[in-house]
Motif scaffolding. Structure first.
Motif, PDB file in Angstrom:
ATOM      1  N   SER A 122       0.811  -1.413   0.080  1.00 46.15           N
ATOM      2  CA  SER A 122      -0.097   0.032  -0.182  1.00 46.15           C
ATOM      3  C   SER A 122       0.894   1.311   0.099  1.00 46.15           C
ATOM      4  O   SER A 122       0.370   2.405  -0.218  1.00 46.15           O
ATOM      5  CB  SER A 122      -0.995   0.137   1.098  1.00 46.15           C
ATOM      6  N   LEU A 123       2.051   1.178   0.118  1.00 48.04           N
ATOM      7  CA  LEU A 123       3.138   2.387   0.147  1.00 48.04           C
ATOM      8  C   LEU A 123       3.206   3.014  -1.104  1.00 48.04           C
ATOM      9  O   LEU A 123       3.306   2.445  -2.168  1.00 48.04           O
ATOM     10  CB  LEU A 123       4.312   1.798   0.553  1.00 48.04           C
ATOM     11  N   LYS A 124       2.661   4.519  -1.132  1.00 49.00           N
ATOM     12  CA  LYS A 124       2.503   5.178  -2.438  1.00 49.00           C
ATOM     13  C   LYS A 124       3.698   5.872  -2.696  1.00 49.00           C
ATOM     14  O   LYS A 124       4.023   6.232  -3.958  1.00 49.00           O
ATOM     15  CB  LYS A 124       1.186   5.830  -2.338  1.00 49.00           C
ATOM     16  N   SER A 125       4.314   6.538  -1.875  1.00 50.50           N
ATOM     17  CA  SER A 125       5.388   7.281  -2.199  1.00 50.50           C
ATOM     18  C   SER A 125       6.493   7.343  -1.025  1.00 50.50           C
ATOM     19  O   SER A 125       6.305   7.030   0.333  1.00 50.50           O
ATOM     20  CB  SER A 125       5.025   8.863  -2.228  1.00 50.50           C
ATOM     21  N   ILE A 126       7.752   7.637  -1.355  1.00 53.15           N
ATOM     22  CA  ILE A 126       8.895   7.693  -0.373  1.00 53.15           C
ATOM     23  C   ILE A 126       9.714   8.836  -0.703  1.00 53.15           C
ATOM     24  O   ILE A 126      10.172   9.072  -1.860  1.00 53.15           O
ATOM     25  CB  ILE A 126       9.413   6.202  -0.286  1.00 53.15           C
ATOM     26  N   THR A 127      10.458   9.189   0.201  1.00 50.92           N
ATOM     27  CA  THR A 127      11.509  10.337   0.096  1.00 50.92           C
ATOM     28  C   THR A 127      12.580   9.876   0.854  1.00 50.92           C
ATOM     29  O   THR A 127      12.394   9.723   2.160  1.00 50.92           O
ATOM     30  CB  THR A 127      11.115  11.831   0.652  1.00 50.92           C
TER      31      THR A 127
END
Length: 365
Positions: free
Chosen positions: A62-67
């Motif tokens: 479910s992870l949609k974005s990462i920085t």
């Protein structure tokens, strides 16, 4: 501060919420810490974190974005593998290496910018089937082995002029890729780099290129527009195979070898000019060039491979240079329009089937 306060360890699978903010005192996220946290949609990583070990977020579907914070210098292997909802990734200039399989199977990732700090990215984006656009910033020295293999949606690739090598299988199976511009500065394209790019139609190669593996564009049947640069000394095997658009070609001076099957199946090729820098023409080099009417082999050629002109049905005029000592098997077999061949005085051996199937041939001297 003891070790348990510094490290975020494995074991959040059963209690992971949709959003996680990692505390600012954490410096290391252990391998597989959040693996399989299928509810996790957002994670905030502070600048205190310097190391994120392999597989830490693997299978977070479910992870949609990462920085990635600029305190991190390497992105570990399989870190986000199987994060099928991941759409956006920000990679800072602090990162030097993206390990194997980091984004393997991130099937929602549509675009990525590779900062100029990256020196290695082997198989990093393997199987990112939704990836459409890749921008590599100036500073990247090479495109790693299988870096974008099987990115079947990839359409746009920007390669900076700092790249010198495109490693093996880098873009294998990128079936949506239709054109690619290789910038000046690239000197080497390795084995199967663009293999099975089944819709690739145009490739712009730079004059700086001196090493092109024979299989670099293997299985790319739509490739109709590729001009080899003058820096190459070998026309690699399969380079122009099945190019039905090719009607004539002047081989650049400086080329010494015409590789096996280099022009095989160029059915509309009517003329070819071979310069006196060429010394070797390999097996099947011009097989089934059905429209080729004449050929002149310069005196510089000392090795003329078997079946080099096999099934050149319209071939009527052949001039063999004095450097030829052996007429190999099948050299002019099934050249049905050939009426005669003058054999150079220096030839010491003619293979038994060198002229098999010459139904109009009346004069071999």
């Amino acid at each position: 501060m003891n070790d348990i306060n510094l490290r975020l360890r494995q074991g959040f699978q059963d209690q992971c919420p949709a959003s996680v903010t990692i505390p600012s005192f954490v410096t290391i996220v252990d391998g597989n810490a959040f693996e399989g946290c299928t509810n996790l949609e957002r994670v905030t990583i502070p600048n205190s974190v310097t190391t994120i070990w392999s597989g830490a977020f693997q299978g977070c579907t479910s992870l949609k974005s990462i920085t990635i914070p600029d305190s991190v210098t390497e992105i570990s292997g399989y870190l986000f593998a199987g994060c099928t909802s991941l759409e956006r990734v920000t990679i800072p200039n602090s990162v030097a290496k993206i390990w194997q399989g980091t984004f393997d199977g991130c099937t929602s990732l549509k675009s990525i910018t590779i900062p100029g700090s990256i020196t290695e990215m082997e198989a990093a984006f393997y199987g990112c089937t939704a990836l459409e656009s890749v921008t590599m910033e100036r500073g990247v020295p090479s495109i790693g082995f299988a870096a974008f293999q099987d990115c079947t949606g990839l359409k746009n690739v920007t390669i900076p002029d700092t790249v010198t090598t495109i490693e093996g299988q880098a873009f294998w199976g990128c079936t949506a890729l239709e054109s690619i511009t290789i910038p000046e500065g690239v000197t080497k394209i390795e084995k199967l780099a663009f293999a099975e790019c089944t819709n690739l139609k145009q490739v712009d190669l730079p004059d700086s290129l001196t090493d092109l593996d024979p299989s670099a564009f293997y299985g790319s049947p739509c490739l109709q527009n590729m001009t080899l640069p003058g820096g190459l000394t070998t026309i690699p095997a399969y380079s122009f195979r099945d190019r039905t658009d090719l009607t004539s070609y002047d081989i650049p001076y400086g080329v010494t070898t015409i590789g096996s099957q280099a022009f095989q199946g160029c059915t509309n090729l009517t003329s070819i000019t071979i310069p006196d820098s060429v010394t070797t023409i390999e097996n099947y080099a011009f097989e089934k060039c059905e429209s080729l009417a004449s050929i002149t082999i310069p005196d510089s050629v000392t090795s003329l491979g078997g079946y080099a002109f096999f099934r050149c049905w319209d071939l009527t005029d052949v001039k063999l240079g004095d450097g030829i000592k052996t007429i190999e098997s099948g050299l002019f077999s099934d050249c049905q329009s050939l009426t005669g061949v003058d054999i150079p005085d220096g030839v010491t051996r003619i293979a038994q089937d060198a002229f098999r199937g010459l139904i109009k041939c009346q004069n071999i001297t």
